[in-house]
Write a protein that holds these residues in place. Structure first.
Motif, mmCIF file in Angstrom:
data_model
loop_
_atom_site.group_PDB
_atom_site.id
_atom_site.type_symbol
_atom_site.label_atom_id
_atom_site.label_comp_id
_atom_site.label_asym_id
_atom_site.label_seq_id
_atom_site.Cartn_x
_atom_site.Cartn_y
_atom_site.Cartn_z
ATOM 1 N N ASN A 153 -61.712 -51.345 28.130
ATOM 2 C CA ASN A 153 -62.859 -52.162 27.760
ATOM 3 C C ASN A 153 -63.022 -53.359 28.691
ATOM 4 N N ARG A 157 -66.197 -53.916 31.226
ATOM 5 C CA ARG A 157 -66.974 -55.162 31.246
ATOM 6 C C ARG A 157 -66.987 -55.772 32.645
ATOM 7 N N THR A 158 -65.850 -55.694 33.327
ATOM 8 C CA THR A 158 -65.745 -56.290 34.660
ATOM 9 C C THR A 158 -66.586 -55.544 35.682
ATOM 10 N N LEU A 162 -70.951 -55.343 31.536
ATOM 11 C CA LEU A 162 -71.260 -55.236 30.112
ATOM 12 C C LEU A 162 -70.698 -56.443 29.359
ATOM 13 N N ARG A 163 -71.412 -56.879 28.343
ATOM 14 C CA ARG A 163 -70.944 -57.999 27.518
ATOM 15 C C ARG A 163 -70.420 -57.525 26.170
ATOM 16 N N THR A 164 -70.708 -56.288 25.810
ATOM 17 C CA THR A 164 -70.241 -55.746 24.543
ATOM 18 C C THR A 164 -68.725 -55.582 24.554
ATOM 19 N N ARG A 165 -68.115 -55.692 23.374
ATOM 20 C CA ARG A 165 -66.660 -55.677 23.272
ATOM 21 C C ARG A 165 -66.086 -54.270 23.202
ATOM 22 N N ASN A 167 -66.724 -50.776 24.320
ATOM 23 C CA ASN A 167 -67.519 -49.923 25.207
ATOM 24 C C ASN A 167 -67.000 -48.488 25.287
ATOM 25 N N GLU A 196 -68.826 -45.385 28.413
ATOM 26 C CA GLU A 196 -69.075 -46.596 29.186
ATOM 27 C C GLU A 196 -70.279 -46.433 30.096
ATOM 28 N N LYS A 203 -78.244 -50.557 29.929
ATOM 29 C CA LYS A 203 -78.429 -51.924 30.426
ATOM 30 C C LYS A 203 -79.455 -51.949 31.556
#
Length: 250
Positions: A153, A157-158, A162-165, A167, A196, A203
């Motif tokens: 996750n 995000r990196t 993504l900002r969601t926790r 994924n 993911e 997005k």
């Protein structure tokens, strides 16, 4: 139970719940019935990869006795990503408003469906999340699984922005009109990295994301199908997408 999304004087959004199955003979019928308890007006789509244990036949029997249950039979084990793509295509072609996807082994409890659907009022993708306040995992993860899950996750995000926790989980709902804007020729994932990757493409088409807490439970029957080879493939696909994003190529 009425659909929480229907405003006064308006018809409720059309919802289809998709279940990708492979050797889920003990789970598929009771799961469909449980889904109907919490989303009585939702259609259900089962995508079976020629399960040797007869899951597809059981799904056909459920379809024969319950309305709005459809079954797609595939020739073999073609991957979770391709099954979800089949569900997306089905939802678009049949003019559904929402596609809600969940695992077919009861690890995603149907009791959380109403909260996920309620969140669609203000979002285009609602994730049933283990990693927001109130969410969690039944019995907790062992150290290895916790490291893998939190690591993938953070990695997503990196690299994908993504900002969601959560994924990597599959318990989520999509607005079909937004899914229809994605160019699926660009989708590389065929296995578990699809979770993911599809968020990345959502997005890209301007989706609004939300998360609602769920408790991820242990499967009721059968065995897990995750393997290390698919995990390595997932990391590579996410890395390539991330590099493409940073270079402005996607």
């Amino acid at each position: 139970m009425s659909n929480p999304q229907a405003a006064p004087g308006q018809s409720a959004p059309r919802v289809v719940v998709s279940l990708a199955t492979y050797n889920e003979a003990e789970n598929v019928a009771p799961l469909i019935e449980a889904i109907r308890d919490f989303a009585p007006d939702a259609a259900v789509l089962v995508i079976d990869d020629n399960s040797p244990d007869g899951t597809g036949k059981i799904a056909d029997e459920v379809s024969a006795r319950l309305k709005d249950v459809d079954v797609i039979h595939r020739s073999g084990k073609l991957g979770l990503g391709t099954a979800t793509l089949e569900a997306i295509s089905y939802a678009i072609q049949n003019n559904y408003d929402y596609l809600l996807n969940m695992d077919a082994d009861f690890s995603h409890p149907p009791r959380f469906i109403p909260a996920i659907l309620a969140g669609m009022k203000d979002h285009d993708v609602m994730i049933g999340s283990r990693y927001v306040p109130g969410g969690g995992v039944e019995g907790g993860f062992n150290l290895k699984r916790k490291f893998m899950s939190s690591g993938i996750n953070l990695y997503a995000r990196t690299f994908l922005g993504l900002r969601t926790r959560d994924n990597s989980g599959a318990f989520r709902c999509y607005r079909v009109s937004k899914l229809a804007q994605i160019d699926y020729a660009k989708v590389k994932s065929r296995g578990y990295s699809f979770q993911e990757e599809i968020l990345f493409w959502c997005k890209q088409v301007g989706c609004r994301f939300g998360e609602t807490p769920i408790l991820f439970e242990n499967r009721r029957a059968g065995i897990s199908k995750i393997n290390s080879r698919e995990a390595v493939t997932a990391l590579w696909i996410i890395f390539r997408l991330g590099v493409g994003r940073l270079l402005g190529r996607v």
